[in-house]
Scaffold this motif. Sequence first.
Motif, PDB file in Angstrom:
ATOM      1  N   PHE A 175      59.926 -10.109 -42.934  1.00  0.00           N
ATOM      2  CA  PHE A 175      60.702  -9.903 -41.716  1.00  0.00           C
ATOM      3  C   PHE A 175      59.748  -9.327 -40.668  1.00  0.00           C
ATOM      4  CE2 PHE A 175      63.458  -7.506 -38.920  1.00  0.00           C
ATOM      5  CZ  PHE A 175      64.674  -8.178 -38.907  1.00  0.00           C
ATOM      6  N   ARG A 176      59.624 -10.003 -39.522  1.00  0.00           N
ATOM      7  CA  ARG A 176      58.660  -9.577 -38.503  1.00  0.00           C
ATOM      8  C   ARG A 176      59.347  -9.353 -37.157  1.00  0.00           C
ATOM      9  NH1 ARG A 176      53.845 -12.399 -40.462  1.00  0.00           N
ATOM     10  NH2 ARG A 176      53.844 -11.904 -42.690  1.00  0.00           N
ATOM     11  N   VAL A 177      58.861  -8.360 -36.450  1.00  0.00           N
ATOM     12  CA  VAL A 177      59.375  -7.972 -35.131  1.00  0.00           C
ATOM     13  C   VAL A 177      58.277  -8.241 -34.109  1.00  0.00           C
ATOM     14  CG1 VAL A 177      60.254  -6.029 -33.782  1.00  0.00           C
ATOM     15  CG2 VAL A 177      60.737  -6.159 -36.243  1.00  0.00           C
ATOM     16  N   GLU A 209      58.463   0.127 -41.018  1.00  0.00           N
ATOM     17  CA  GLU A 209      57.689  -0.765 -40.169  1.00  0.00           C
ATOM     18  C   GLU A 209      56.202  -0.615 -40.479  1.00  0.00           C
ATOM     19  OE1 GLU A 209      58.602  -0.900 -36.026  1.00  0.00           O
ATOM     20  OE2 GLU A 209      60.752  -0.659 -36.366  1.00  0.00           O
ATOM     21  N   MET A 228      57.013   4.098 -40.248  1.00  0.00           N
ATOM     22  CA  MET A 228      58.188   4.444 -39.447  1.00  0.00           C
ATOM     23  C   MET A 228      59.406   3.722 -40.005  1.00  0.00           C
ATOM     24  SD  MET A 228      58.541   4.160 -35.291  1.00  0.00           S
ATOM     25  CE  MET A 228      58.915   2.414 -35.198  1.00  0.00           C
ATOM     26  N   LEU A 230      50.573  -5.060 -39.093  1.00  0.00           N
ATOM     27  CA  LEU A 230      49.792  -5.981 -39.930  1.00  0.00           C
ATOM     28  C   LEU A 230      48.391  -6.234 -39.391  1.00  0.00           C
ATOM     29  CD1 LEU A 230      52.529  -8.670 -40.646  1.00  0.00           C
ATOM     30  CD2 LEU A 230      51.835  -6.755 -42.114  1.00  0.00           C
ATOM     31  N   CYS A 232      52.169 -12.086 -31.461  1.00  0.00           N
ATOM     32  CA  CYS A 232      53.096 -11.009 -31.082  1.00  0.00           C
ATOM     33  C   CYS A 232      53.844 -10.446 -32.295  1.00  0.00           C
ATOM     34  CB  CYS A 232      54.118 -11.548 -30.081  1.00  0.00           C
ATOM     35  SG  CYS A 232      53.381 -12.015 -28.495  1.00  0.00           S
ATOM     36  N   PHE A 233      53.882 -11.196 -33.397  1.00  0.00           N
ATOM     37  CA  PHE A 233      54.675 -10.777 -34.565  1.00  0.00           C
ATOM     38  C   PHE A 233      53.802 -10.003 -35.551  1.00  0.00           C
ATOM     39  CE2 PHE A 233      56.895 -14.396 -32.736  1.00  0.00           C
ATOM     40  CZ  PHE A 233      58.183 -13.907 -32.665  1.00  0.00           C
ATOM     41  N   TYR A 234      53.260  -8.882 -35.094  1.00  0.00           N
ATOM     42  CA  TYR A 234      52.310  -8.127 -35.906  1.00  0.00           C
ATOM     43  C   TYR A 234      52.957  -6.960 -36.641  1.00  0.00           C
ATOM     44  CZ  TYR A 234      52.260  -5.290 -31.641  1.00  0.00           C
ATOM     45  OH  TYR A 234      52.637  -4.538 -30.553  1.00  0.00           O
ATOM     46  N   THR A 235      54.279  -6.825 -36.496  1.00  0.00           N
ATOM     47  CA  THR A 235      54.987  -5.737 -37.175  1.00  0.00           C
ATOM     48  C   THR A 235      55.887  -6.315 -38.255  1.00  0.00           C
ATOM     49  OG1 THR A 235      54.998  -4.452 -35.143  1.00  0.00           O
ATOM     50  CG2 THR A 235      56.556  -3.776 -36.859  1.00  0.00           C
ATOM     51  N   ALA A 236      55.734  -5.851 -39.482  1.00  0.00           N
ATOM     52  CA  ALA A 236      56.596  -6.291 -40.583  1.00  0.00           C
ATOM     53  C   ALA A 236      57.519  -5.149 -40.975  1.00  0.00           C
ATOM     54  CB  ALA A 236      55.762  -6.716 -41.784  1.00  0.00           C
ATOM     55  N   VAL A 237      58.711  -5.530 -41.444  1.00  0.00           N
ATOM     56  CA  VAL A 237      59.632  -4.539 -42.006  1.00  0.00           C
ATOM     57  C   VAL A 237      59.638  -4.738 -43.519  1.00  0.00           C
ATOM     58  CG1 VAL A 237      62.032  -3.768 -42.139  1.00  0.00           C
ATOM     59  CG2 VAL A 237      61.048  -4.467 -39.930  1.00  0.00           C
TER      60      VAL A 237
END
Lengths: 119, 119
Positions: B74-76, A111, B1, A114, A101-106
């Motif tokens: 950092f992951r969302v 954003e 984004m 990944l 679920c943690f496929y988005t990095a900042v």
Amino acid sequence: MAFDPQSLHYDDKGLLPVVAQDHASGEVLMVAWMNAEAVARTVSTRKVTYWSRSRQAFWVKGESSGHVQRLVDFRVDCDRDCLLVLVEQTGPACHTNRRTCFYTAVRDDDEIELMQPEA
Amino acid sequence: MAFDPQSLHYDDKGLLPVVAQDHASGEVLMVAWMNAEAVARTVSTRKVTYWSRSRQAFWVKGESSGHVQRLVDFRVDCDRDCLLVLVEQTGPACHTNRRTCFYTAVRDDDEIELMQPEA
């Protein structure tokens, strides 16, 4: 010491957060919630079972998708208000069909996605 | 984004759970909580900063103990209501002086302590 699911510290909704980690790769797959009965079912059946806050029902992970989580090890944190389950994950863990679920990095305030959904 | 801390989904107390994972070993170290301002401070300072529910105050991890967490990534998650921070952990993460807060395993219905406090 014998383990008692009632000895954990649940929030005002009777829930605590649970981190699911792939036992082999170490990847953090998802965070979901359990109540005392979900804890008891997870430990006894070895099928990771959450409490779905949206459906207000037990959620045997993968029961409909086939993307089950077999419990490999069950860990309690120092404050007894959070759990870590090491799992053998069948298929992608995320409902978007991604591995985690943690496929988005900042990164640099942007954003970044990944990974793509699996085929 | 562009990333906006206000775009995350906080609970009715304005908080979301955050999993801290050692970026090198993959070990899950702890779970704590952030509000939108703690998220903003973590991303901008690269020092992982939680909201302490017991003290009702910002908690720059390691500020008093020296056991700081430097933010590596950092992951969302997919639902935007949970975070994963990959960190470089100085010293033990747990207030009991153990490497991780998840030092208790449940095996064969018994609780087993997996590690001792560091010297």
